[in-house]
Design an enzyme around this catalytic site. Structure first.
Site, PDB file in Angstrom:
ATOM      1  N   CYS A 109     -14.723 -16.109  -3.725  1.00 62.41           N
ATOM      2  CA  CYS A 109     -13.652 -16.338  -2.757  1.00 62.41           C
ATOM      3  C   CYS A 109     -13.739 -17.693  -2.075  1.00 62.41           C
ATOM      4  O   CYS A 109     -12.787 -18.104  -1.402  1.00 62.41           O
ATOM      5  CB  CYS A 109     -13.671 -15.235  -1.706  1.00 62.41           C
ATOM      6  N   HIS A 128     -24.989 -23.515  -1.173  1.00 59.03           N
ATOM      7  CA  HIS A 128     -25.196 -22.569  -2.276  1.00 59.03           C
ATOM      8  C   HIS A 128     -26.635 -22.064  -2.210  1.00 59.03           C
ATOM      9  O   HIS A 128     -27.572 -22.823  -2.436  1.00 59.03           O
ATOM     10  CB  HIS A 128     -24.937 -23.285  -3.603  1.00 59.03           C
ATOM     11  N   HIS A 180      -8.051 -25.208  15.518  1.00 61.97           N
ATOM     12  CA  HIS A 180      -7.595 -24.098  14.683  1.00 61.97           C
ATOM     13  C   HIS A 180      -8.699 -23.680  13.710  1.00 61.97           C
ATOM     14  O   HIS A 180      -9.430 -24.529  13.197  1.00 61.97           O
ATOM     15  CB  HIS A 180      -6.333 -24.488  13.899  1.00 61.97           C
ATOM     16  N   HIS A 208     -11.792 -17.182   6.036  1.00 60.22           N
ATOM     17  CA  HIS A 208     -11.412 -16.397   4.861  1.00 60.22           C
ATOM     18  C   HIS A 208     -11.168 -14.939   5.233  1.00 60.22           C
ATOM     19  O   HIS A 208     -12.031 -14.276   5.817  1.00 60.22           O
ATOM     20  CB  HIS A 208     -12.509 -16.494   3.800  1.00 60.22           C
ATOM     21  N   HIS A 254      -3.715  -8.622   7.384  1.00 51.13           N
ATOM     22  CA  HIS A 254      -2.777  -7.522   7.592  1.00 51.13           C
ATOM     23  C   HIS A 254      -1.555  -7.637   6.682  1.00 51.13           C
ATOM     24  O   HIS A 254      -1.121  -6.659   6.071  1.00 51.13           O
ATOM     25  CB  HIS A 254      -2.335  -7.498   9.056  1.00 51.13           C
ATOM     26  N   ASN A 265      -6.665  -9.346   1.146  1.00 52.07           N
ATOM     27  CA  ASN A 265      -7.626 -10.359   0.712  1.00 52.07           C
ATOM     28  C   ASN A 265      -7.091 -10.994  -0.571  1.00 52.07           C
ATOM     29  O   ASN A 265      -7.168 -10.409  -1.645  1.00 52.07           O
ATOM     30  CB  ASN A 265      -8.991  -9.712   0.475  1.00 52.07           C
TER      31      ASN A 265
END
Length: 493
Positions: free
Chosen positions: A221, A300, A384, A388, A417, A421
């Protein structure tokens, strides 16, 4: 009402942020006062000095010009975000929790999904009810039929509709010709057919023969930020061109039809989505661009076995393929996030926050090891936040650990909502929400942060170049009046 201490902290940060300007003004005043005292004789002496040292002054200015030229040629090129587009699926693909569970029961009765007990059915329903997803998210057409259609052709059709739809809308909004695209990066984690998704776009839009194209797979993702970082690197090498970044994930082929609880979770969270982003390194595009890319930070931790194994695509005990989530996932995610924040913090935080962090670090190191780490106030660095939309629990933890307000995470909650995802593209639906609400002002700083398998945590930082208005066909334009909504989730059962 802000407390006096908070007001003092804000004032201190303002002084630190403008320290050079505040020091520069008195200096200029002093120079002006001294200049006003110069006599005609002083000016004549200065002129004679210049005449006697003409060779030295000429060499100085030559070296200065050479140094300036080298700096301009070797400095990193600015990367501008001209515009982006998020895919809005057709309305007939909307699926409420009730509709999904009814279809699951039909599939189970038909024998296509051999759920061994009603307990697993109840488990799925509870996940759906507590996930933070609304009643208008989108499920692929192949998963709303009976029998289910999960063939390669149907999966390819889903992804083609998403990426072509997003890119087509982007080209219409910007007026850019496909032949102007010199770089393209496409990411999709678990669906990577041959020809590749990037080749599908090359063929559809007849992109030029010398295009530098990449197709990223298996990166989870957080791959959307990785794609932006890859495009940024290519834009440093290839001058005066555009880069097209496309982020998506396929749902059709990744529906898990087994009985493993940890693998059933992904069925409940992931939904259709995709985004196309147009980047440019052309200085002329600064005038019309929405944002400038300031930083990308990639972490990572896959060298650690727990990180490597926390989210894996594998077969269950019955040979059914799915994505397994380990119990170590929350711990791994927190540790990887901490490393990302520690790397990003020095790049974006004001000096006062760095000082507080350093003092706490010294105290913890040498005086009291039980002291908690100082959590910087990232609201001083960003206006802002695009976190994710991986799930309600993830957003809750980020809000808590970063000391954010409900307004700071509103874009993430509302995206979860409304769209669910959508994997690597979710951060773009969140940015589109902020634009649609009219909250993006010139100079505002945006932090996009995403986590994914591997385990990876990646951040991108943007600054708004103008007061940004939503582009045509913004995915929120038909439902914005409903948001924000109050999300009431019962966790007592």
């Amino acid at each position: 009402m802000d407390s006096p201490m908070k007001k003092v902290k804000i004032f201190t940060n303002y002084l630190m942020a403008h320290r050079f300007k505040l020091c520069f003004l008195p200096l200029m005043g002093s120079i002006a006062m001294e200049a006003s005292r110069l006599s005609t004789q002083d000016l004549q002496n200065f002129y004679l000095y210049l005449q006697n040292n003409l060779t030295s002054l000429t060499m100085f200015f030559l070296y200065l010009a050479l140094g300036s030229t080298l700096y301009i040629m070797t400095r990193p090129k600015p990367v501008y975000l001209v515009d982006f587009s998020c895919y809005l699926p057709p309305s007939h693909l909307k699926a409420s929790t009730q509709k999904i569970m009814q279809h699951v029961r039909l599939v189970r009765e038909a024998g296509a999904w051999k759920l061994e007990s009603d307990y697993l059915m109840d488990f799925c329903e509870k996940i759906l009810e507590r996930s933070g997803l609304g009643q208008e998210t989108y499920i692929p057409e192949g998963l709303q039929t009976l029998p289910l259609q999960q063939t390669l052709a149907v999966s390819r059709k889903e992804t083609e509709e998403v990426i072509i739809g997003a890119v087509d809308n982007l080209f219409r909004n910007t007026g850019i010709s496909p032949s102007d695209i010199g770089i393209m990066v496409v990411n999709s984690s678990t669906f990577n057919p041959t020809p590749s998704l990037s080749t599908i776009l090359v063929n559809k839009f007849k992109l030029r023969d010398d295009i530098k194209s990449l197709n990223l797979g298996g990166m989870g993702c957080s791959a959307g930020v990785i794609a932006i970082d890859a495009a940024k690197s290519l834009l440093q090498v290839h001058r005066n061109t555009y880069a097209l970044v496309v982020s998506t994930e396929n749902i059709t082929q990744n529906l898990y039809l087994g009985n493993n609880k940890s693998m059933l979770v992904t069925n409940c969270l992931f939904r259709i989505g995709g985004a196309a982003i147009l980047l440019s390194n052309r200085s002329i595009d600064r005038k019309r661009a929405k944002y400038e890319l300031v930083h990308t930070v990639r972490v990572h931790t896959g060298a650690d076995d727990r990180s490597y194994e926390c989210a894996t695509q594998e077969e269950d005990e019955d040979g059914v393929v799915g994505v397994s989530l380990s119990k170590n996932l929350p711990m791994v995610a927190a540790r990887t996030l901490k490393i990302n924040i520690a790397t990003l913090g020095p790049l974006v935080l004001p000096l006062s926050e760095k000082f507080h962090f350093f003092v706490r670090f010294v105290k913890k190191k040498f005086l009291n090891p039980k002291l908690k780490h100082y959590i910087p106030d990232f609201k001083l660095a960003f206006e802002h936040f695009c976190i994710h939309a991986g799930g309600r629990a993830l957003i809750d933890e980020m809000e808590k650990n970063l000391h954010l307000t409900p307004l700071d995470v509103e874009a993430s909650r509302m995206t979860l909502h409304r769209f669910g995802n959508t994997s690597s593209s979710s951060i773009w639906y969140e940015l589109a929400y902020t634009e649609a609400k009219g909250r993006m002002k010139k100079g505002d700083r945006i932090w996009q942060i995403a986590l994914g398998s591997g385990f990876k945590c990646n951040s991108s930082v943007w600054v708004a170049l103008r007061n940004v208005k939503p582009s045509a066909n913004n995915p929120w334009e038909h439902c914005l009046h409903k948001y924000p909504v109050e999300i009431d989730i019962d966790l007592t059962e």
